[in-house]
Scaffold this motif. Structure first.
Motif, PDB file in Angstrom:
ATOM      1  N   SER A 165     -12.317 -15.786 -24.363  1.00 15.99           N
ATOM      2  CA  SER A 165     -11.405 -15.462 -25.468  1.00 15.99           C
ATOM      3  C   SER A 165     -12.399 -15.088 -26.754  1.00 15.99           C
ATOM      4  N   ARG A 166     -13.533 -15.476 -26.820  1.00 19.67           N
ATOM      5  CA  ARG A 166     -14.410 -14.772 -27.901  1.00 19.67           C
ATOM      6  C   ARG A 166     -14.776 -13.381 -27.616  1.00 19.67           C
ATOM      7  N   MET A 167     -15.005 -12.960 -26.416  1.00 19.43           N
ATOM      8  CA  MET A 167     -15.110 -11.768 -26.181  1.00 19.43           C
ATOM      9  C   MET A 167     -14.049 -10.744 -26.554  1.00 19.43           C
ATOM     10  N   GLN A 168     -12.845 -11.402 -26.515  1.00 16.11           N
ATOM     11  CA  GLN A 168     -11.636 -10.546 -26.444  1.00 16.11           C
ATOM     12  C   GLN A 168     -11.506 -10.380 -27.862  1.00 16.11           C
ATOM     13  N   THR A 169     -11.575 -11.536 -28.759  1.00 19.71           N
ATOM     14  CA  THR A 169     -11.496 -11.276 -30.401  1.00 19.71           C
ATOM     15  C   THR A 169     -12.551 -10.232 -30.838  1.00 19.71           C
ATOM     16  N   ARG A 170     -13.750 -10.490 -30.316  1.00 17.25           N
ATOM     17  CA  ARG A 170     -14.697  -9.241 -30.638  1.00 17.25           C
ATOM     18  C   ARG A 170     -14.336  -8.082 -30.489  1.00 17.25           C
ATOM     19  N   LEU A 171     -14.031  -7.746 -29.141  1.00 10.64           N
ATOM     20  CA  LEU A 171     -13.817  -6.271 -28.615  1.00 10.64           C
ATOM     21  C   LEU A 171     -12.199  -5.801 -29.498  1.00 10.64           C
ATOM     22  N   LYS A 172     -11.306  -6.815 -29.771  1.00  8.37           N
ATOM     23  CA  LYS A 172     -10.014  -6.494 -30.530  1.00  8.37           C
ATOM     24  C   LYS A 172     -10.729  -6.040 -32.066  1.00  8.37           C
ATOM     25  N   GLN A 173     -11.680  -6.833 -32.468  1.00  6.41           N
ATOM     26  CA  GLN A 173     -12.027  -6.508 -33.954  1.00  6.41           C
ATOM     27  C   GLN A 173     -12.711  -5.056 -33.797  1.00  6.41           C
ATOM     28  N   ASN A 174     -13.423  -4.999 -32.859  1.00  2.00           N
ATOM     29  CA  ASN A 174     -14.167  -3.664 -32.834  1.00  2.00           C
ATOM     30  C   ASN A 174     -12.996  -2.525 -32.805  1.00  2.00           C
ATOM     31  N   LYS A 175     -12.296  -2.628 -32.077  1.00  2.00           N
ATOM     32  CA  LYS A 175     -10.923  -1.700 -31.787  1.00  2.00           C
ATOM     33  C   LYS A 175     -10.293  -1.398 -32.946  1.00  2.00           C
ATOM     34  N   VAL A 176      -9.908  -2.570 -33.752  1.00  2.00           N
ATOM     35  CA  VAL A 176      -9.095  -2.401 -34.924  1.00  2.00           C
ATOM     36  C   VAL A 176      -9.682  -1.529 -35.847  1.00  2.00           C
ATOM     37  N   LEU A 177     -11.070  -2.174 -36.142  1.00  2.00           N
ATOM     38  CA  LEU A 177     -11.900  -1.460 -37.107  1.00  2.00           C
ATOM     39  C   LEU A 177     -12.241  -0.204 -36.873  1.00  2.00           C
ATOM     40  N   LYS A 178     -12.327   0.314 -35.658  1.00  7.79           N
ATOM     41  CA  LYS A 178     -12.590   1.636 -35.315  1.00  7.79           C
ATOM     42  C   LYS A 178     -11.486   2.620 -35.876  1.00  7.79           C
ATOM     43  N   GLY A 179     -10.242   1.889 -35.708  1.00 10.68           N
ATOM     44  CA  GLY A 179      -8.954   2.549 -36.123  1.00 10.68           C
ATOM     45  C   GLY A 179      -9.227   2.652 -37.895  1.00 10.68           C
ATOM     46  N   VAL A 180      -9.606   1.450 -38.274  1.00 11.97           N
ATOM     47  CA  VAL A 180      -9.631   1.663 -39.890  1.00 11.97           C
ATOM     48  C   VAL A 180     -10.722   2.794 -40.484  1.00 11.97           C
ATOM     49  N   PHE A 181     -11.623   2.844 -39.745  1.00  9.54           N
ATOM     50  CA  PHE A 181     -12.686   3.895 -40.180  1.00  9.54           C
ATOM     51  C   PHE A 181     -12.113   5.320 -39.834  1.00  9.54           C
ATOM     52  N   PHE A 182     -11.276   5.312 -38.682  1.00  9.33           N
ATOM     53  CA  PHE A 182     -10.960   6.674 -38.434  1.00  9.33           C
ATOM     54  C   PHE A 182     -10.070   6.971 -39.494  1.00  9.33           C
ATOM     55  N   GLY A 183      -9.004   6.040 -39.800  1.00  6.36           N
ATOM     56  CA  GLY A 183      -8.053   6.167 -40.945  1.00  6.36           C
ATOM     57  C   GLY A 183      -8.714   6.599 -42.469  1.00  6.36           C
ATOM     58  N   THR A 184      -9.959   6.024 -42.734  1.00  3.97           N
ATOM     59  CA  THR A 184     -10.543   6.421 -43.985  1.00  3.97           C
ATOM     60  C   THR A 184     -11.099   7.791 -43.866  1.00  3.97           C
ATOM     61  N   THR A 185     -11.553   8.238 -42.631  1.00  4.84           N
ATOM     62  CA  THR A 185     -11.912   9.420 -42.452  1.00  4.84           C
ATOM     63  C   THR A 185     -10.890  10.514 -42.614  1.00  4.84           C
ATOM     64  N   ILE A 186      -9.798   9.911 -41.866  1.00  4.50           N
ATOM     65  CA  ILE A 186      -8.466  11.039 -42.282  1.00  4.50           C
ATOM     66  C   ILE A 186      -8.004  11.297 -43.247  1.00  4.50           C
TER      67      ILE A 186
END
Lengths: 292, 310
Positions: free
Chosen positions: A11-32
């Motif tokens: 469960s911890r791993m999953q939240t960390r991976l999810k966090q990574n995925k979400v924030l990757k999207g956020v960073f991509f959004g700021t770039t776009i």
């Protein structure tokens, strides 16, 4: 006995991976975001200005009537200004770069010049306008002329050209220099016939980019008093003048919205000119980057 | 015959050498003069500002300049010269700009340096360069004719000239600067450190925030400080869209005036040479120059003092 609680790890791993995925999207959004703004900006200006962009726009001088307003005086004013800036800033800039890279000893004075140049690059352009107003317009009595404007702008872009030229000169391989010395050439002969030809693409690229910066600058020229309403072309270096950014500023600050459309048309011309200059710079860079 | 040819060669060589000897001596001097012009430019700026500022302060008291809370130079009977409204206007714009530029610029830097593939990077970086190359007057036009009307839809009471719209647009203008300087700082963090963290099971996000960001912090802070300096000195966007009412306020919906836009306002008007108003632009210019100079020196100090060497 189980040392690791599998469920908890999962469960911890999953939240960390999810966090990574979400924030990757956020960073991509700021770039776009920057890209989206650029698209909106260009789209707005094109749709607003295209209606006024015809042959007449290039043939007419400034006017009180939006449908008669043209960019002729400003367009040729910008060309005149370039004709002053390009030789002055290139000669001084390349001279400085060669001095710093080839002749200067590593002492305090050289460091001082180098630090001075990088600080000069951070001075707001409007302060250069104040300098030009006092020194060129008043002290040297050039008046509100093309010459005063061109010299002010040359000083403004000097740091950019010096840095670009320094990099170009520095990137010439040492072997070329040594080969030239070995053939009995003197230092200046080596610089003139070996270093400069090898460095010229880099110098030109940097020079054109700096020049395109100067073409888009408004504030310093407003300071030295480039006119906002001009109905003639400059005849010599001491003529009054206007340039495209100032003409655009003048149209933008009028209350009638028709003039905003005229301003957009002016911006299209300005951006097209910058695009052409930048493309030339990129072409030069690509054409010569494979040599050496 | 043989001897004479040898003689000819010798003569020619001597002639050439004596000429090139002179050239060799003159050229460094000429180049040195070129290099000194940049120093003269700095001296010229400092000298101009100081002399004209002194003239200004012979007509207006220094105490008024630093303590008065009003800036009304155009009141003919009783003009007020208190710099604070102009400074507050400038800082207000800078603050809004930073709120836009730091998150977006830094986000873009993290994405480009930690997530993006080479191909994506090759597409996005030139676009950022294009954004950085757009003349500021174009951004000013954009602020006045697009951003302000859009904001007026959200805040109906927003006047045509306000601090919010130019602040946001100045922020957009400096996004490329923060993005590219911070990306440089982050890319110079060696890959071995990244791989070490990834090998321990960290996610890419954790690597970016807990490893790369701290290692590149000095470069990132330096880029932000430089961006602040850029925002303080920005002229055309605030002149076009910010208005011309110097006000000591933190309300972003009000019309304000910055130091730069005051200088432009005076130069556009008909304040003649030698009037107090004419000299006031040099005092304001001096204040502006000191602000940006301090910022630039701070940025240089940070990037030199706190640089991590690998």
């Amino acid at each position: 006995m189980q040392l690791v609680d599998q469920a908890k790890v999962k469960s911890r791993m999953q939240t960390r991976l999810k966090q990574n995925k979400v924030l990757k999207g956020v960073f991509f959004g700021t770039t776009i975001f920057a890209l989206v703004v650029l698209v909106i900006l260009l789209y707005r200006i094109l749709t607003q200005g295209i209606g006024y962009l015809d042959l007449q726009f290039f043939q007419n001088f400034a006017s009180r009537f939006p449908e008669k307003a043209g960019i002729k005086a400003a367009f040729f004013g910008s060309l005149w200004l370039m004709a002053v800036i390009a030789p002055v800033s290139l000669i001084i800039g390349v001279g400085t770069a060669i001095y710093l890279e080839e002749y200067a000893k590593k002492n305090r004075f050289t460091t001082f010049i180098q630090i001075n140049i990088s600080n000069l690059a951070g001075v707001p352009s409007i302060v250069f306008g104040l300098l030009g107003l006092t020194v060129f317009v008043r002290m040297l009595e050039m008046g509100r002329s093309v010459l005063a404007g061109g010299l002010t702008m040359s000083l403004l872009i000097l740091p950019i050209i010096v840095v670009a030229a320094q990099e170009a000169v520095r990137s010439v391989p040492k072997e070329l220099r040594e080969a030239s010395y070995a053939m009995g050439a003197t230092k200046w002969q080596t610089i003139k016939k070996v270093v400069l030809p090898a460095a010229i693409p880099g110098i030109l690229t940097g020079g054109i980019l700096a020049l395109s910066r100067a073409i888009g600058e408004t504030a310093p020229l407003l300071m030295i008093g480039a006119l906002t309403f001009v109905a003639y072309l400059p005849e010599n270096l001491l003529s009054g003048f206007t340039v495209m950014p100032i003409q655009i500023f003048n149209w933008t600050s009028r209350p009638q919205t028709e003039f905003h459309d005229v301003a957009a048309a002016g911006i299209i011309v300005l951006l097209a000119m910058l695009l052409i200059m930048n493309s030339i710079a990129v072409l030069i860079r690509n054409k010569f980057s494979k040599r050496l | 015959m043989q001897g004479s040819i040898r003689q000819m060669i010798k003569d020619k060589k001597e002639k050439q050498q004596s000429r090139s000897k002179i050239v060799e001596k003159i050229v460094p001097g000429i180049l040195l003069i070129c290099a000194i012009i940049s120093v003269l430019t700095t001296l010229g700026i400092v000298f101009t500002l100081i002399v004209e500022t002194i003239t200004f302060f012979s007509q207006v008291s220094v105490i008024e300049y630093f303590t008065s809370k009003d800036w009304y130079p155009f009141f003919e009977s009783d003009p007020d010269y208190g710099i604070w409204p102009l400074i507050s206007g400038t800082l207000l714009i800078t603050g809004i700009a930073m709120l836009v530029a730091v998150p977006f610029g830094l986000g873009a830097a993290i994405y480009l340096s930690e997530y993006a593939t080479d191909r994506v990077r090759r597409i996005i970086k030139p676009i950022l360069e294009v954004l950085a190359g757009i003349p500021t007057i174009v951004y000013g036009f954009f602020a006045l004719t697009f951003v302000t009307p859009v904001l007026q839809n959200v805040i109906p009471s927003l006047p045509v000239f306000n601090a919010l719209s130019p602040g946001i647009v100045v922020g957009i203008m400096i996004i490329p600067m923060i993005a590219s300087l911070s990306e440089d700082a982050m890319s110079s963090v060696p890959n071995a450190i990244r791989e070490g963290a990834l090998g321990l099971g960290a996610t890419r996000f954790e690597v970016a925030v807990k490893v790369v960001l701290p290692a590149a912090l000095s470069g990132i802070i330096a880029s932000v400080v430089l961006a602040i300096s850029r925002a303080i000195g920005e002229t055309m966007i605030v002149t076009v869209a910010g208005g011309a009412t110097p006000k000591l306020t933190l309300d972003v919906t009000e019309s304000i005036q910055t130091m730069t836009s005051y200088i432009v306002q005076v130069s556009l008007g008909d304040a003649g040479f030698g009037t107090t108003i004419y000299y006031s632009i040099y005092a304001v210019g001096m204040t502006l120059f000191l602000f940006t100079l301090i910022m630039n020196l701070v940025a240089q100090y940070i990037s030199r003092r706190f640089r991590e060497e690998y």
